[in-house]
Design an enzyme around this catalytic site. Structure first.
Site, PDB file in Angstrom:
ATOM      1  N   GLU A 230     -15.147   4.883 -17.045  1.00 36.26           N
ATOM      2  CA  GLU A 230     -13.893   5.425 -16.521  1.00 36.26           C
ATOM      3  C   GLU A 230     -13.999   6.943 -16.431  1.00 36.26           C
ATOM      4  O   GLU A 230     -14.352   7.607 -17.400  1.00 36.26           O
ATOM      5  CB  GLU A 230     -12.727   5.001 -17.421  1.00 36.26           C
ATOM      6  CG  GLU A 230     -11.420   5.725 -17.177  1.00 36.26           C
ATOM      7  CD  GLU A 230     -10.912   5.683 -15.730  1.00 36.26           C
ATOM      8  OE1 GLU A 230     -10.853   4.596 -15.146  1.00 36.26           O
ATOM      9  OE2 GLU A 230     -10.599   6.772 -15.186  1.00 36.26           O
TER      10      GLU A 230
ATOM     11  N   THR B 134      -2.618   2.458 -11.224  1.00 34.72           N
ATOM     12  CA  THR B 134      -2.059   1.582 -12.254  1.00 34.72           C
ATOM     13  C   THR B 134      -1.041   2.316 -13.128  1.00 34.72           C
ATOM     14  O   THR B 134      -0.116   1.720 -13.667  1.00 34.72           O
ATOM     15  CB  THR B 134      -3.205   1.017 -13.121  1.00 34.72           C
ATOM     16  OG1 THR B 134      -4.086   0.323 -12.248  1.00 34.72           O
ATOM     17  CG2 THR B 134      -2.708   0.089 -14.199  1.00 34.72           C
TER      18      THR B 134
ATOM     19  N   SER C 224       5.263   0.349  -9.032  1.00 36.55           N
ATOM     20  CA  SER C 224       6.586  -0.255  -9.239  1.00 36.55           C
ATOM     21  C   SER C 224       6.601  -1.282 -10.367  1.00 36.55           C
ATOM     22  O   SER C 224       7.675  -1.666 -10.826  1.00 36.55           O
ATOM     23  CB  SER C 224       7.072  -0.919  -7.945  1.00 36.55           C
ATOM     24  OG  SER C 224       7.012  -0.006  -6.877  1.00 36.55           O
TER      25      SER C 224
ATOM     26  N   ILE D 167       5.957  -4.372 -10.197  1.00 36.63           N
ATOM     27  CA  ILE D 167       6.536  -5.651  -9.762  1.00 36.63           C
ATOM     28  C   ILE D 167       5.431  -6.704  -9.657  1.00 36.63           C
ATOM     29  O   ILE D 167       4.387  -6.457  -9.054  1.00 36.63           O
ATOM     30  CB  ILE D 167       7.187  -5.527  -8.355  1.00 36.63           C
ATOM     31  CG1 ILE D 167       8.110  -4.310  -8.286  1.00 36.63           C
ATOM     32  CG2 ILE D 167       7.903  -6.815  -7.977  1.00 36.63           C
ATOM     33  CD1 ILE D 167       9.296  -4.343  -9.177  1.00 36.63           C
TER      34      ILE D 167
ATOM     35  N   HIS E   4       4.816  -9.461  -7.676  1.00 35.68           N
ATOM     36  CA  HIS E   4       5.379 -10.022  -6.443  1.00 35.68           C
ATOM     37  C   HIS E   4       5.148 -11.526  -6.375  1.00 35.68           C
ATOM     38  O   HIS E   4       4.112 -12.028  -6.816  1.00 35.68           O
ATOM     39  CB  HIS E   4       4.709  -9.365  -5.227  1.00 35.68           C
ATOM     40  CG  HIS E   4       5.036  -7.910  -5.093  1.00 35.68           C
ATOM     41  ND1 HIS E   4       6.256  -7.461  -4.675  1.00 35.68           N
ATOM     42  CD2 HIS E   4       4.291  -6.793  -5.336  1.00 35.68           C
ATOM     43  CE1 HIS E   4       6.257  -6.131  -4.653  1.00 35.68           C
ATOM     44  NE2 HIS E   4       5.071  -5.705  -5.056  1.00 35.68           N
TER      45      HIS E   4
ATOM     46  N   LYS F 120       7.160  -2.029   2.036  1.00 36.28           N
ATOM     47  CA  LYS F 120       8.249  -2.799   1.417  1.00 36.28           C
ATOM     48  C   LYS F 120       9.524  -1.983   1.285  1.00 36.28           C
ATOM     49  O   LYS F 120      10.535  -2.481   0.812  1.00 36.28           O
ATOM     50  CB  LYS F 120       7.802  -3.291   0.042  1.00 36.28           C
ATOM     51  CG  LYS F 120       6.597  -4.227   0.100  1.00 36.28           C
ATOM     52  CD  LYS F 120       6.287  -4.806  -1.270  1.00 36.28           C
ATOM     53  CE  LYS F 120       5.040  -5.668  -1.250  1.00 36.28           C
ATOM     54  NZ  LYS F 120       3.798  -4.897  -1.178  1.00 36.28           N
TER      55      LYS F 120
ATOM     56  N   SER G 169      -0.766  -2.393  -2.930  1.00 41.60           N
ATOM     57  CA  SER G 169       0.163  -3.444  -3.328  1.00 41.60           C
ATOM     58  C   SER G 169      -0.081  -4.688  -2.486  1.00 41.60           C
ATOM     59  O   SER G 169      -0.331  -4.562  -1.283  1.00 41.60           O
ATOM     60  CB  SER G 169       1.604  -2.961  -3.133  1.00 41.60           C
ATOM     61  OG  SER G 169       2.485  -3.905  -3.619  1.00 41.60           O
TER      62      SER G 169
ATOM     63  N   CYS H 211       8.810   9.283 -33.470  1.00 43.49           N
ATOM     64  CA  CYS H 211       9.577   9.408 -32.221  1.00 43.49           C
ATOM     65  C   CYS H 211      10.919   8.738 -32.470  1.00 43.49           C
ATOM     66  O   CYS H 211      10.981   7.530 -32.650  1.00 43.49           O
ATOM     67  CB  CYS H 211       8.835   8.724 -31.082  1.00 43.49           C
ATOM     68  SG  CYS H 211       9.807   8.564 -29.589  1.00 43.49           S
TER      69      CYS H 211
ATOM     70  N   CYS I 125       9.174  15.159 -30.709  1.00 45.51           N
ATOM     71  CA  CYS I 125       8.012  14.588 -31.396  1.00 45.51           C
ATOM     72  C   CYS I 125       6.669  15.162 -30.973  1.00 45.51           C
ATOM     73  O   CYS I 125       5.676  14.927 -31.651  1.00 45.51           O
ATOM     74  CB  CYS I 125       8.019  13.076 -31.307  1.00 45.51           C
ATOM     75  SG  CYS I 125       8.214  12.431 -29.677  1.00 45.51           S
TER      76      CYS I 125
HETATM   77  C1  LIG Z   1       3.476   3.717  -5.335  1.00 47.32           C
HETATM   78  C2  LIG Z   1       2.796   2.405  -5.639  1.00 47.32           C
HETATM   79  C3  LIG Z   1       3.550   1.259  -5.879  1.00 47.32           C
HETATM   80  C4  LIG Z   1       2.933   0.036  -6.147  1.00 47.32           C
HETATM   81  N1  LIG Z   1       3.667  -1.047  -6.519  1.00 47.32           N
HETATM   82  C5  LIG Z   1       3.076  -2.229  -6.812  1.00 47.32           C
HETATM   83  C6  LIG Z   1       3.812  -3.355  -7.272  1.00 47.32           C
HETATM   84  O1  LIG Z   1       4.999  -3.259  -7.522  1.00 47.32           O
HETATM   85  N2  LIG Z   1       3.168  -4.524  -7.477  1.00 47.32           N
HETATM   86  C7  LIG Z   1       1.846  -4.653  -7.255  1.00 47.32           C
HETATM   87  O2  LIG Z   1       1.337  -5.766  -7.412  1.00 47.32           O
HETATM   88  N3  LIG Z   1       1.097  -3.608  -6.877  1.00 47.32           N
HETATM   89  C8  LIG Z   1       1.682  -2.387  -6.675  1.00 47.32           C
HETATM   90  N4  LIG Z   1       0.946  -1.299  -6.315  1.00 47.32           N
HETATM   91  C9  LIG Z   1      -0.469  -1.447  -6.221  1.00 47.32           C
HETATM   92  C10 LIG Z   1      -1.138  -1.404  -7.581  1.00 47.32           C
HETATM   93  O3  LIG Z   1      -0.628  -0.344  -8.327  1.00 47.32           O
HETATM   94  C11 LIG Z   1      -2.613  -1.214  -7.378  1.00 47.32           C
HETATM   95  O4  LIG Z   1      -3.051  -2.233  -6.532  1.00 47.32           O
HETATM   96  C12 LIG Z   1      -3.411  -1.341  -8.663  1.00 47.32           C
HETATM   97  O5  LIG Z   1      -2.867  -0.587  -9.697  1.00 47.32           O
HETATM   98  C13 LIG Z   1      -4.827  -0.877  -8.373  1.00 47.32           C
HETATM   99  O6  LIG Z   1      -5.580  -0.958  -9.513  1.00 47.32           O
HETATM  100  P1  LIG Z   1      -7.080  -0.441  -9.492  1.00 47.32           P
HETATM  101  O7  LIG Z   1      -7.609  -0.743 -10.820  1.00 47.32           O
HETATM  102  O8  LIG Z   1      -7.743  -0.980  -8.319  1.00 47.32           O
HETATM  103  O9  LIG Z   1      -6.977   1.107  -9.212  1.00 47.32           O
HETATM  104  P2  LIG Z   1      -6.543   2.301 -10.132  1.00 47.32           P
HETATM  105  O10 LIG Z   1      -5.416   1.959 -10.978  1.00 47.32           O
HETATM  106  O11 LIG Z   1      -6.399   3.446  -9.229  1.00 47.32           O
HETATM  107  O12 LIG Z   1      -7.783   2.521 -11.083  1.00 47.32           O
HETATM  108  C14 LIG Z   1      -8.989   3.061 -10.656  1.00 47.32           C
HETATM  109  C15 LIG Z   1      -9.645   3.739 -11.820  1.00 47.32           C
HETATM  110  O13 LIG Z   1     -10.940   4.103 -11.426  1.00 47.32           O
HETATM  111  C16 LIG Z   1     -11.278   5.363 -11.967  1.00 47.32           C
HETATM  112  N5  LIG Z   1     -12.319   5.958 -11.155  1.00 47.32           N
HETATM  113  C17 LIG Z   1     -12.208   6.374  -9.878  1.00 47.32           C
HETATM  114  N6  LIG Z   1     -13.400   6.863  -9.451  1.00 47.32           N
HETATM  115  C18 LIG Z   1     -14.275   6.729 -10.459  1.00 47.32           C
HETATM  116  C19 LIG Z   1     -15.640   7.045 -10.626  1.00 47.32           C
HETATM  117  N7  LIG Z   1     -16.353   7.579  -9.646  1.00 47.32           N
HETATM  118  N8  LIG Z   1     -16.230   6.789 -11.807  1.00 47.32           N
HETATM  119  C20 LIG Z   1     -15.529   6.221 -12.805  1.00 47.32           C
HETATM  120  N9  LIG Z   1     -14.228   5.914 -12.699  1.00 47.32           N
HETATM  121  C21 LIG Z   1     -13.604   6.149 -11.541  1.00 47.32           C
HETATM  122  C22 LIG Z   1      -9.951   6.092 -11.899  1.00 47.32           C
HETATM  123  O14 LIG Z   1      -9.914   7.179 -12.796  1.00 47.32           O
HETATM  124  C23 LIG Z   1      -8.951   5.011 -12.238  1.00 47.32           C
HETATM  125  O15 LIG Z   1      -8.646   4.967 -13.614  1.00 47.32           O
HETATM  126  C24 LIG Z   1       1.535  -0.045  -6.100  1.00 47.32           C
HETATM  127  C25 LIG Z   1       0.783   1.115  -5.897  1.00 47.32           C
HETATM  128  C26 LIG Z   1       1.413   2.341  -5.721  1.00 47.32           C
HETATM  129  C27 LIG Z   1       0.602   3.597  -5.613  1.00 47.32           C
END
Ligand SMILES: Cc1cc2nc3c(=O)[nH]c(=O)nc-3n(C[C@H](O)[C@H](O)[C@H](O)COP(=O)(O)OP(=O)(O)OC[C@H]3O[C@@H](n4cnc5c(N)ncnc54)[C@H](O)[C@@H]3O)c2cc1C
Length: 944
Positions: free
Chosen positions: A50, A60, A64, A66, A68, A269, A357, A419, A461
């Site tokens: 990470e 993450t 939201s 949610i 879905h 959405k 999402s 806290c 805190c």
């Molecule tokens: C505004 C918004 C609202 C949303 N609402 C919803 C919802 O209600 N319901 C739903 O199902 N989904 C929702 N989503 C989508 C959901 O949040 C994402 O699909 C999901 O969190 C993606 O997870 P991830 O692990 O792919 O990415 P991320 O959570 O972005 O994690 C990626 C990780 O990779 C790390 N990383 C990146 N590059 C490197 C590298 N080169 N080397 C090592 N580490 C690296 C980053 O630091 C990060 O910690 C929403 C997204 C947003 C932005």
């Protein structure tokens, strides 16, 4: 305090144990963490890399939340498939891993016939995707389910399988379960190169490290296309799309029990309104494409747009009750669908890319699939001893009294509430510091324990957490960071801080008296008002307990080492600690419970208070209770300022605690927002400690603090005060780098567009007002004033609950400790008398007291016409000159009777005014109400 040579070294991250693994997962967002959990079922060795210094550094952390149901994605897409499968897995994962998940249903609402047709189509699409429990209902039925829904709503799709979760907790518990089953995790490990070699991949890390893996899972969120493009010929493109949110205080949580969507458009959405699993309410997100994949700075435009959007479904949506704003960045794939699996030209490389999402919902299903495919590719067997259940973690906030008592017997640190808002104990903080996943920054503690997430947003805190981290990990405070590299929290700390913090802990011995059978009076809060209340109740012959969460009495005065206290009460100029020790000396015969937190007040014939202290969990009973819990400061989140969320933003009280109690300096160059007294005092204090104070900026056209503080703390030190100016944005990814300041229109109190100026600073100190601390009162059912946010009381300071009294800053914010203590005297005496008389209700007629023209509030809000003198405390709404302050009784026949009037050359909202009145029983019988008002003195002269 000594200047540390390098202020920002960070807490050391444990290194990577081996050079080669079967599987490396890049990214510890929800996708990476869920994949780790599923891959931990296999016999393969597993490493999660990470880039950030905690899990969930990307989408993450801010979305939201949610889960879905799956009616929205186009049938046949990966989104549709994984969404529906993921939604079905959530209940099982929540049970196994122990994260919060609520199937709260959702409504997609429409406003006309076209929307109704769209909802029918959505329902059919959902059925095609395999979603159960969908029905289209009319507006009335929707409002029956959700009474706060707009009257404009004409139809809705009811979705029974919609749910909500805490996305950070999903990722955390999944990764903890993976680690419990043998996975390894490296933070601060950004992957910068990928090279395909025979038998796998060589992974290059920022900083020069390398590690080999037979298979790679690319779960790098918004950066996943960059990694994909390093090894695959067919390139991916991700468009970062930012979404801004507003989060509301839990008092607004019950406004909706379901998640409310609007009919989706091609843009997404739309703005939704939803409760969270922690009892808050939020509105958002906006959708703003941006070039920077990592910037989570909110924009004023985005925040305004979501409020406007939210009002379509929730007409009362406003900025009132907002405790913070934040943003997340969506990884929007140019192909509009998730990219999952092994590209043709990169065997052993598995994409979990373009996971916008519903990626959170889909993550468990994607993980199950990816683990199956990786296992097949590497020929991995099953781990025979895989344990799917994560050991549950106890939380003080979720324990009943018996559980608390048992926990405190095991470890007294359960009884130290760090806290107060959440509440979170020291045990939970220490457990995380030595837990499954390393803690490298304060935000990791915040997210894992909930500490600093409450109403005060860390105002109380943060310094205490810093002390515990320093003590447990043996690091000096100046090396501790908030979240990102460079997000240092303090620029200097006293020499040997960590050693001293550890020694202080060894010495702390707390002596809590056993409770008497029943106390006449229990006072909650040992500040100026509480100590005075306890002493006066005792002087009236009552048996008294005084309970305070801190180890020593004095409340906020403990950290106020400046003078200016006691002029009225002791006719002497004292410092805060001196004033506190004078008051403490009067507590002879009072049972003082220090280091003890009252978690709940259960009113009754005898009131019962739930108390935790290092000696255990106790129930204390009392005939009368005096609430003197003080106040908290208005935090950054409540101010509606857009921009980045760097370290270096403090309330004035936290900055004061850091310097005066902890020997740490918050920064080097400060801007102060708000001209409240603590901010003015801190302007001088920080200057004396060697910080540069750039200036004090005040939204109003008059100062909020006392005149004497303007002179002694600003003028004497050449610090400028800029009235009608405010901070409109903060900049800095790690540590604060600058703020934008704009001129304010005095008429509307809004920032004037185009007047913004950028001011460099590494510290922003907020002195924007105090709010009475009233959670105990609120939860006990005490009626509160929407203006003061303190209890509504009568002339004996008795609240709406008989036998419960309030005083000091918990009742309304005082300028001087002397006045808070005087109010404490009155509340204590009234509490003792009520306890003695068995709460005999007064037979005197009750008259309401209300603010008239020019007055913002008056305390008390009702008085008995018993012929005794009563002090009415009030604040004016605006600066006024040459006025008459009047208290009049309005009579049933339309006439009025002046009870008291006083001329004033100038009145300021910053200074509390007082008028003593006496209402005879005869007057009370004919008075409809008492009004306090500001009248023009010249007008009066004319009349005369
Ligand atoms: C505004 C918004 C609202 C949303 N609402 C919803 C919802 O209600 N319901 C739903 O199902 N989904 C929702 N989503 C989508 C959901 O949040 C994402 O699909 C999901 O969190 C993606 O997870 P991830 O692990 O792919 O990415 P991320 O959570 O972005 O994690 C990626 C990780 O990779 C790390 N990383 C990146 N590059 C490197 C590298 N080169 N080397 C090592 N580490 C690296 C980053 O630091 C990060 O910690 C929403 C997204 C947003 C932005």
């Amino acid at each position: 305090m000594s200047e540390d040579a390098t202020p920002s070294l960070g807490i050391a991250c444990p290194g990577i144990a081996r050079g080669a693994y079967d599987v490396a997962i890049i990214g510890a967002g929800v996708a990476g963490c869920c994949c780790a959990r599923e891959l931990a079922r296999t016999s393969g060795s597993l490493l999660v890399l990470e880039a950030g210094d905690d899990i969930a550094c990307g989408a993450t952390r801010a979305n939201s939340g949610i889960v879905h149901a799956g009616y929205d994605p186009e049938p046949g897409t990966l989104k549709a498939r994984y969404n529906v499968e993921g939604s079905r897995l959530y209940p099982m994962w929540a049970a196994e891993l122990g994260f919060s998940y609520v199937r709260n249903e959702s409504l997609v609402v429409g406003f006309d016939e076209r929307d109704e047709r769209a909802l029918v189509a959505l329902s059919l699409r959902g059925a095609e995707n395999g979603v159960e429990g969908l029905s289209v209902i009319d507006g009335e039925e929707a409002r029956r389910l959700e009474p706060n829904l707009s009257a404009e709503v004409t139809c809705a799709l009811r979705v029974r399988t919609g749910g909500i979760c805490d996305p950070y907790e999903v990722a955390l518990t999944a990764l903890e379960n993976a680690v419990q089953n043998g996975a390894e995790v490296a933070f601060d490990a950004r992957v910068t190169s990928l090279e395909r070699v025979r038998g796998g991949y060589v992974i290059g890390l920022a900083g020069g490290g390398r590690v080999c893996a037979r298979a790679v899972v690319n779960a790098a969120g918004v950066h996943s296309a960059e990694l994909h493009n390093l090894v695959c010929a067919r390139k991916l493109q991700i468009i970062p799309v930012r979404g801004d949110y507003l989060l509301y205080d839990p008092t607004l949580g019950p406004t909706f029990s379901r998640t409310i969507f609007q009919v989706p458009t091609t843009a997404g959405k739309g703005v939704l309104v939803s409760p969270t699993v922690h009892g808050n309410l939020f509105v958002g997100p906006s959708a703003e494409p941006q070039a920077d994949a990592d910037s989570v700075a909110t924009s004023r435009r985005g925040l305004t747009a979501i409020l406007e959007g939210a009002r379509r479904t929730w007409p009362q949506a406003s900025s009132r009750g907002v405790i913070t704003n934040f943003a997340g960045v969506r990884a929007k794939g140019a192909g509009h669908d998730f990219v999952i699996g092994e590209p043709d030209d990169a065997p052993g490389f598995f994409d979990v890319a373009c996971l916008e999402s519903p990626g959170l919902t889909s993550a468990p299903a994607v993980a199950v699939d990816i683990a199956r495919r990786v296992a097949r590719r590497l020929n991995l067997g099953a781990r025979p001893d895989f344990e799917p259940r994560r050991a549950p973690k106890r939380r003080l906030a979720r324990m009943d009294a018996d559980q608390r008592t048992r926990a405190m017997r095991e470890d007294p640190a359960w009884g130290h509430v760090v806290c107060r808002c959440s509440p979170v104990s020291e045990h939970e903080v220490v457990r995380e510091l030595h837990g499954t996943l390393p803690v490298l920054c304060l935000d990791a503690l915040k997210w894992r324990t909930g500490a600093t997430m409450g109403r005060c947003h860390g105002g109380f805190c943060t310094p205490e957490l810093l002390r515990i981290v320093s003590r447990e990990l043996g690091v000096e405070p100046s090396r501790v960071e908030k979240r990102l590299r460079g997000s240092w929290i303090v620029s200097r700390s006293r020499p040997g801080y960590a050693r001293l913090a550890a020694a202080a802990c060894d010495e702390a011995a707390v002596d809590v008296p056993e409770p008497a059978q029943v106390y006449d009076v229990v006072v909650v809060g040992g500040g100026a008002a509480g100590m005075a209340a306890a002493a006066s109740a005792r002087a009236a012959g009552a048996s008294v307990a005084l309970i305070d969460r801190e180890a020593s009495l004095g409340g906020i005065m403990r950290q106020c080492i400046h003078n200016g206290f006691g002029l009225k009460r002791f006719s002497e100029e004292l410092t805060g600690p001196e004033f506190a020790s004078r008051e403490a000396a009067l507590l002879d015969g009072v049972d003082v419970w220090s280091s003890s937190s009252v978690l709940a007040l259960h009113p009754g014939v005898l009131h019962e208070l739930e108390v935790v202290c290092p000696g255990g969990a106790r129930f204390v009973r009392a005939r009368s209770v005096v609430l003197a819990c003080g106040s908290r400061e208005r935090g950054f989140g409540a101010l509606g300022i857009a921009g980045d969320r760097p370290s270096g933003i403090y309330t004035a009280g936290s900055a004061q605690a850091l310097i005066n109690l902890h020997g740490c300096l918050p920064g080097r160059r400060a801007v102060i927002l708000g001209s409240g007294d603590i901010g003015l005092i801190m302007a001088r204090r920080m200057t004396l400690e060697g910080m540069e104070v750039e200036g004090v900026y005040e939204l109003l056209d008059h100062p909020s603090g006392l005149k004497r503080n303007i002179v002694q703390c600003l003028d004497d030190f050449g610090i400028p005060l800029h009235l009608s100016h405010t901070v409109v944005a903060t900049h800095g990814a790690g540590r604060l780098e600058s703020v934008d300041i704009a001129a304010v229109d005095p008429a509307t109190r809004r920032a004037i567009e185009g007047t913004e100026q950028n001011v460099a600073c590494d510290t922003l100190v907020l002195s924007c007002g105090l709010i009475p601390e009233n959670e105990l009162a609120r939860e006990a059912g005490v009626a509160l004033s929407p203006v003061t946010e303190g209890a509504l009381v009568d002339d004996r300071l008795e609240t709406s609950i008989p036998g419960v009294f309030a005083c000091g800053n918990a009742l309304h914010v005082h300028d001087l400790a002397d006045l808070a203590a005087a109010e404490g005297d009155a509340a204590g005496a009234a509490g003792a008398s009520s306890a003695r008389s068995g709460r005999v209700a007064s037979s005197d007629p009750v008259v309401p007291v209300e603010p008239g023209p020019g007055v913002r509030y008056v305390v008390p809000q009702r008085l008995h016409g018993g012929g005794c003198p009563v002090t009415l405390s009030f604040r004016v709404s605006d600066v006024a000159r040459d006025v008459s302050l009047e208290a009049v009784a309005e009579l049933a026949d339309g006439g009025e009777m002046t009870l008291r009037s006083r001329r004033a050359r100038v009145v300021l909202p910053a200074e509390m005014e007082r008028l003593e009145v006496t209402v005879s029983p005869e007057a009370a019988l004919v008075a409809s109400r008492v009004v306090v008002r500001v009248a023009s003195a010249s007008q009066k002269r004319g009349d005369a």
